[in-house]
Design a protein around this motif. Structure first.
Motif, PDB file in Angstrom:
ATOM      1  N   PRO A  89       0.803  -1.225   0.000  1.00  0.00           N
ATOM      2  CA  PRO A  89       0.000   0.000   0.000  1.00  0.00           C
ATOM      3  C   PRO A  89       0.836   1.275   0.000  1.00  0.00           C
ATOM      4  O   PRO A  89       0.323   2.364  -0.271  1.00  0.00           O
ATOM      5  CB  PRO A  89      -0.823  -0.137   1.291  1.00  0.00           C
ATOM      6  CG  PRO A  89      -0.964  -1.608   1.482  1.00  0.00           C
ATOM      7  CD  PRO A  89       0.372  -2.156   1.067  1.00  0.00           C
ATOM      8  N   GLN A 127      -4.773   0.414  -4.366  1.00  0.00           N
ATOM      9  CA  GLN A 127      -5.852   0.920  -3.509  1.00  0.00           C
ATOM     10  C   GLN A 127      -5.785   2.426  -3.283  1.00  0.00           C
ATOM     11  O   GLN A 127      -6.813   3.067  -3.037  1.00  0.00           O
ATOM     12  CB  GLN A 127      -5.859   0.189  -2.170  1.00  0.00           C
ATOM     13  CG  GLN A 127      -4.599   0.337  -1.356  1.00  0.00           C
ATOM     14  CD  GLN A 127      -4.641  -0.527  -0.097  1.00  0.00           C
ATOM     15  OE1 GLN A 127      -5.080  -0.097   0.958  1.00  0.00           O
ATOM     16  NE2 GLN A 127      -4.202  -1.775  -0.221  1.00  0.00           N
ATOM     17  N   ASN A 128      -4.593   3.004  -3.378  1.00  0.00           N
ATOM     18  CA  ASN A 128      -4.457   4.450  -3.195  1.00  0.00           C
ATOM     19  C   ASN A 128      -4.340   5.209  -4.515  1.00  0.00           C
ATOM     20  O   ASN A 128      -4.031   6.400  -4.529  1.00  0.00           O
ATOM     21  CB  ASN A 128      -3.233   4.755  -2.325  1.00  0.00           C
ATOM     22  CG  ASN A 128      -3.392   4.228  -0.914  1.00  0.00           C
ATOM     23  OD1 ASN A 128      -4.475   4.293  -0.330  1.00  0.00           O
ATOM     24  ND2 ASN A 128      -2.311   3.696  -0.349  1.00  0.00           N
ATOM     25  N   HIS A 129      -4.604   4.488  -5.636  1.00  0.00           N
ATOM     26  CA  HIS A 129      -4.458   5.112  -6.958  1.00  0.00           C
ATOM     27  C   HIS A 129      -5.654   4.796  -7.858  1.00  0.00           C
ATOM     28  O   HIS A 129      -5.510   4.644  -9.070  1.00  0.00           O
ATOM     29  CB  HIS A 129      -3.163   4.623  -7.618  1.00  0.00           C
ATOM     30  CG  HIS A 129      -1.937   4.859  -6.790  1.00  0.00           C
ATOM     31  ND1 HIS A 129      -1.384   6.104  -6.619  1.00  0.00           N
ATOM     32  CD2 HIS A 129      -1.185   4.000  -6.051  1.00  0.00           C
ATOM     33  CE1 HIS A 129      -0.321   6.005  -5.831  1.00  0.00           C
ATOM     34  NE2 HIS A 129      -0.182   4.745  -5.471  1.00  0.00           N
TER      35      HIS A 129
END
Length: 233
Positions: A89, A127-129
């Motif tokens: 992550p 998940q963060n993109h």
């Protein structure tokens, strides 16, 4: 930037993910070394080069065999996934990735991702993109996609990816962005042109199969392939 052969016009672009769009390679090295530390083994660049572009299961078998670990490939893969859940992550976009992808998307060039990752691994790393990856028409996760029978350097993943465009192009109309020698070979086997963004550790002889070699994505000479130039954007 260097080019080594005549180039043809393309209409569609396919990206590998790890080491091309996402800066995950250093995290893969860290995760692998965390496991090998238990057995007093060292993950070398030579071994890593052999594994780049492999499916997760193929990678696990290679690691277990090379380092003669007292594990089954399945046990190693399970440990690796636990490491990835902790580390991945944190991954960031590669330099120039957003600029190039946004440029192609804004110019209505069909773009897609062909990654050797499984869907589970893809979800973990991206998940963060989510906004960034929403720019692509589709994603092929070779590690879990039933249509991808063999990993790179076999052409399966790129041929599968090309067929899933809404207007499926002939393979020769596709341009692939890759960082790994196995990925370049897979693109060539699929009948596609390939741009390589190699890690600094990749030896010159392992770069020679690429049509063009660049140091970062926003230096891609798109105009050589008949695409809108990113220069000055």
């Amino acid at each position: 930037m260097s080019a080594c052969r005549p180039l043809k016009r393309v209409t569609h672009v396919i990206f590998d993910m790890d080491g091309v769009l996402l800066d995950t390679e250093i995290l893969y090295t860290k995760a692998t070394q965390n496991i090998l530390d238990k057995y007093e083994k060292t993950f070398t660049w030579e071994v890593k080069t052999q594994m780049m572009g492999l499916h997760g299961s193929e990678m696990a078998k290679r690691i277990v065999d090379v380092y003669e670990l007292p594990l089954t490939p399945e046990e190693y893969y399970s440990q690796a996934m636990e490491q990835y859940k902790i580390i991945m992550p944190q991954c960031q976009l590669m330099p120039g990735a957003f600029k190039l992808v946004k440029h192609l998307h804004s110019n209505n060039i069909p773009i897609a991702v062909a990654t050797s990752s499984s869907q589970e691994s893809f979800d973990l790393k991206t998940q963060n993109h989510k906004d960034f990856f929403s720019l692509f028409s589709h994603i092929v996760c070779g590690g879990s996609d039933p249509d991808v029978k063999a990993g790179k350097p076999a052409p399966d993943i790129f041929l599968t990816c090309a067929k899933r465009f809404s207007d499926p192009p002939h393979p020769e109309k596709c341009l692939v962005f890759e960082d790994a020698p196995n990925g370049i070979l897979a693109a060539l086997a699929a009948g596609m042109q390939a741009v390589m963004i190699p890690d600094a550790n990749v030896a010159p002889e392992l770069r020679k199969n690429a049509h063009v070699v660049i140091d970062r994505l926003d230096n891609a000479p798109l105009e050589l392939f008949g695409l809108p130039s990113i220069k000055g954007c």
